[in-house]
Motif scaffolding. Structure first.
Motif, PDB file in Angstrom:
ATOM      1  N   ARG A 418       0.822  -1.206   0.000  1.00  0.00           N
ATOM      2  CA  ARG A 418       0.000   0.000   0.000  1.00  0.00           C
ATOM      3  C   ARG A 418       0.861   1.263   0.000  1.00  0.00           C
ATOM      4  N   ARG A 419       0.546   2.152  -0.927  1.00  0.00           N
ATOM      5  CA  ARG A 419       1.259   3.425  -1.014  1.00  0.00           C
ATOM      6  C   ARG A 419       0.258   4.524  -1.309  1.00  0.00           C
ATOM      7  N   SER A 420       0.375   5.638  -0.606  1.00  0.00           N
ATOM      8  CA  SER A 420      -0.506   6.778  -0.841  1.00  0.00           C
ATOM      9  C   SER A 420       0.250   8.074  -0.620  1.00  0.00           C
ATOM     10  N   ARG A 421      -0.191   9.095  -1.361  1.00  0.00           N
ATOM     11  CA  ARG A 421       0.263  10.462  -1.116  1.00  0.00           C
ATOM     12  C   ARG A 421      -0.777  11.163  -0.252  1.00  0.00           C
ATOM     13  N   PHE A 422      -0.294  12.102   0.560  1.00  0.00           N
ATOM     14  CA  PHE A 422      -1.178  12.807   1.487  1.00  0.00           C
ATOM     15  C   PHE A 422      -0.974  14.318   1.335  1.00  0.00           C
ATOM     16  N   ARG A 423      -2.084  15.031   1.287  1.00  0.00           N
ATOM     17  CA  ARG A 423      -2.068  16.484   1.188  1.00  0.00           C
ATOM     18  C   ARG A 423      -2.116  17.099   2.577  1.00  0.00           C
ATOM     19  N   ASP A 434      -4.635   9.290  -2.850  1.00  0.00           N
ATOM     20  CA  ASP A 434      -4.772   8.190  -3.800  1.00  0.00           C
ATOM     21  C   ASP A 434      -4.499   6.873  -3.080  1.00  0.00           C
ATOM     22  N   GLY A 435      -4.585   5.806  -3.841  1.00  0.00           N
ATOM     23  CA  GLY A 435      -4.285   4.494  -3.292  1.00  0.00           C
ATOM     24  C   GLY A 435      -5.264   4.056  -2.210  1.00  0.00           C
ATOM     25  N   TYR A 436      -4.832   3.114  -1.392  1.00  0.00           N
ATOM     26  CA  TYR A 436      -5.702   2.533  -0.369  1.00  0.00           C
ATOM     27  C   TYR A 436      -6.191   3.577   0.621  1.00  0.00           C
ATOM     28  N   TYR A 437      -5.358   4.567   0.916  1.00  0.00           N
ATOM     29  CA  TYR A 437      -5.699   5.538   1.958  1.00  0.00           C
ATOM     30  C   TYR A 437      -6.321   6.822   1.407  1.00  0.00           C
ATOM     31  N   GLY A 439      -8.542   9.740   0.915  1.00  0.00           N
ATOM     32  CA  GLY A 439      -9.573  10.310   1.767  1.00  0.00           C
ATOM     33  C   GLY A 439      -9.388  10.057   3.248  1.00  0.00           C
ATOM     34  N   GLU A 440      -8.442   9.223   3.622  1.00  0.00           N
ATOM     35  CA  GLU A 440      -8.243   8.868   5.026  1.00  0.00           C
ATOM     36  C   GLU A 440      -7.366   9.911   5.729  1.00  0.00           C
ATOM     37  N   LEU A 457      -3.365   6.542  11.302  1.00  0.00           N
ATOM     38  CA  LEU A 457      -3.852   6.595   9.921  1.00  0.00           C
ATOM     39  C   LEU A 457      -5.128   5.770   9.805  1.00  0.00           C
ATOM     40  N   GLY A 458      -6.264   6.455   9.853  1.00  0.00           N
ATOM     41  CA  GLY A 458      -7.537   5.755   9.723  1.00  0.00           C
ATOM     42  C   GLY A 458      -7.697   4.637  10.729  1.00  0.00           C
ATOM     43  N   SER A 459      -7.235   4.848  11.965  1.00  0.00           N
ATOM     44  CA  SER A 459      -7.281   3.918  13.100  1.00  0.00           C
ATOM     45  C   SER A 459      -6.072   2.986  13.148  1.00  0.00           C
ATOM     46  N   PHE A 460      -5.259   2.912  12.111  1.00  0.00           N
ATOM     47  CA  PHE A 460      -4.051   2.105  12.157  1.00  0.00           C
ATOM     48  C   PHE A 460      -2.969   2.884  12.916  1.00  0.00           C
TER      49      PHE A 460
END
Length: 487
Positions: A418-423, A434-437, A439-440, A457-460
């Motif tokens: 899993r890979r995501s970019r965060f704003r 994007d990716g699995y996360y 909107g998280e 991260l989203g409860s993780f």
């Protein structure tokens, strides 16, 4: 010049297209300066093969890179009488992408929500339970075509109302369950634009999209010079003129005429956005899959008014189109910064989507994009820099990286996962892009002394050490810690 429907004498084939003769029609020399000669020849060869094997009266194509047209080329069956990038062709269902832009503008202005049922803004259609998003993505379950005569070759007067467009049984599938392409669905969207905006679809399109983007050769009616539409006999090299009907209420699904150059400019907008029309975020939303993929069709999907395909490892977004006498295609590769357009005036024979994808691929392979120089950040927040580096989700190691634009990336140190970019949200938190996360929410949780305890991260819970006993790992951590296998 006579119209296709008026012409009966085919002896003068100079009327294959209603246009003046440029000095050079096999390749437009003034538009290819930025590409290497070998690339230009490969592009010309591809359109020449397509026009010859597809037996099209004429074909014109364009390639744009980073928003600039870098090549146009054409082939024609009449010596010295070929089209250039300013000649109009009918573009069929590429019109749907323009209509979708108008709808997204209404959403961005707060005049509607994509989750709204159609009935909220356009009552009395008999299809009002379908949401606006479902109409945009062809997941509303509506029929593919109108009842009655073949609408593309018959007078709009046969369909004076939406009831005539939809018929007594407008649905073919349960709402929201599958992708089923629907031309009547985009008629409803055009009528929605008119109801909310208070002006006709064509007027809204001109004022809100075409004029701001400078698409002066795009419109609902043909303007000289333009191509005439033809059918080619499947077993003989002879032609039949196709009728050119005004589509009336069906116009938002396929009415427009345009040129290779105008569509190349429009393609650039679909890649980067333009705040005068739609933001980059909104056009990215249009390019995001919004419809379920059907079994056996894993290489294609549909966003909001845009087709999505995977070809030769590239993700392409855009649309194809056809009407009697014409085929068209427009593709955009966000990653490569490229766009391609193909227009031909033949009912069948040209796989316009394939040809356009091939043109884009020729440039991408022969002249790959040169990356921008790496440059260090001018300034950095120490509190964010502190968060970079390795983190553990249980025993899985990931890394948080700080990007030059202030975003952060969280993903595997190596390999897949899993890979995501965060704003950055401006308050010390981030939102997945994007990716699995996607909107998280991501946030750094600090101890009373200000040191970082963990990432949430989203409860993780992500910790600096695998199952860090000093962090609130859900389920707790065995107090005896790590150990060897008991004897």
């Amino acid at each position: 010049m006579t119209s296709p429907t008026e012409r009966s004498d085919l002896s003068d084939l100079s009327e294959l297209t209603d246009l003046p003769a440029p000095t050079e029609f096999s390749e437009l020399a003034d538009s290819a300066e930025e590409l290497l000669p070998g690339t230009r020849r490969s592009l010309l060869h591809r359109v020449a093969v397509a026009q010859s094997e597809g037996r099209a009266p004429s074909l014109v194509a364009a390639v744009a890179r980073d928003g600039e047209v870098v090549w146009t080329g054409a082939r024609t069956s009449v010596d010295g009488h070929g089209p250039d990038e300013h000649v109009q062709y009918r573009i069929g269902s590429i019109t749907k992408t323009f209509t979708a832009v108008l709808v997204l503008r209404l959403r961005d202005e707060g005049l509607l929500d994509l989750g709204d049922p159609l009935e909220k803004h356009l009552p009395g259609t008999g299809a009002g339970d379908v949401t606006i998003a479902e109409l945009l993505s062809h997941t509303g379950g509506l029929a593919a075509e109108t009842p009655g005569e073949w609408w593309e070759r018959s007078a709009a007067a046969l369909r004076p109302t939406l009831a005539d467009v939809l018929g007594e049984q407008p649905f073919r599938h349960p709402v929201g369950r599958r992708h089923h392409y629907s031309n009547p669905g985009y008629t409803l969207l055009g009528s929605l634009v008119e109801a909310v905006r208070g002006v006709g679809w064509e007027e809204a399109l001109r004022g809100e999209v075409l004029d701001p983007l400078g698409l002066t050769r795009t419109g609902a009616q043909p303007q000289m010079p333009h191509a005439g539409g033809w059918a080619v006999h499947p077993y003989a090299d002879v032609l039949l003129p196709e009728p050119s009907e005004d589509l009336g209420l069906m116009a938002p699904a396929g009415q427009l005429w345009s040129t290779a150059r105008d569509l190349a400019v429009f393609a650039g907008f679909l890649r980067t956005g333009d705040d005068r029309v739609l933001s980059a975020d909104s056009v990215r939303e249009m390019r995001t899959p919004a419809a379920p993929t059907l079994p056996g069709d894993w290489e294609t999907s549909y966003g909001l008014g845009m087709q999505l395909v995977r070809k030769d490892g590239r993700i392409l977004a855009g649309h194809t189109g056809s009407l009697p006498g014409f085929v068209a295609a427009l593709w955009v590769s966000e990653e490569e910064g490229l766009a391609s357009v193909v227009l031909a005036n033949s009912t069948t024979g040209i796989a316009s989507g394939t040809v356009a994808a091939d043109l884009l691929g020729i440039v991408a392979d022969a002249e790959p994009r040169i990356p921008a120089p790496w440059r260090p950040l001018r300034e950095v927040d120490p509190a964010v820099l502190e968060l970079t580096g390795p983190w553990y989700w249980g025993t899985q190691i990931v890394a948080l990286r700080l990007a030059a634009d202030g975003a952060v990336d969280l993903g595997p140190v190596s390999g897949g996962g899993r890979r995501s970019r965060f704003r950055a949200n401006g308050d010390g938190t981030w939102t997945g892009l994007d990716g699995y996360y996607a909107g998280e929410p991501l946030r750094a949780v600090r101890r009373p002394d200000g040191t970082v305890s963990h990432l949430d991260l989203g409860s993780f819970v992500f910790t600096r050490e695998p199952y860090d006993a000093g962090a609130p790992v859900p389920g707790g951590v065995d107090p005896d810690g790590w150990r060897g296998l008991p004897g």
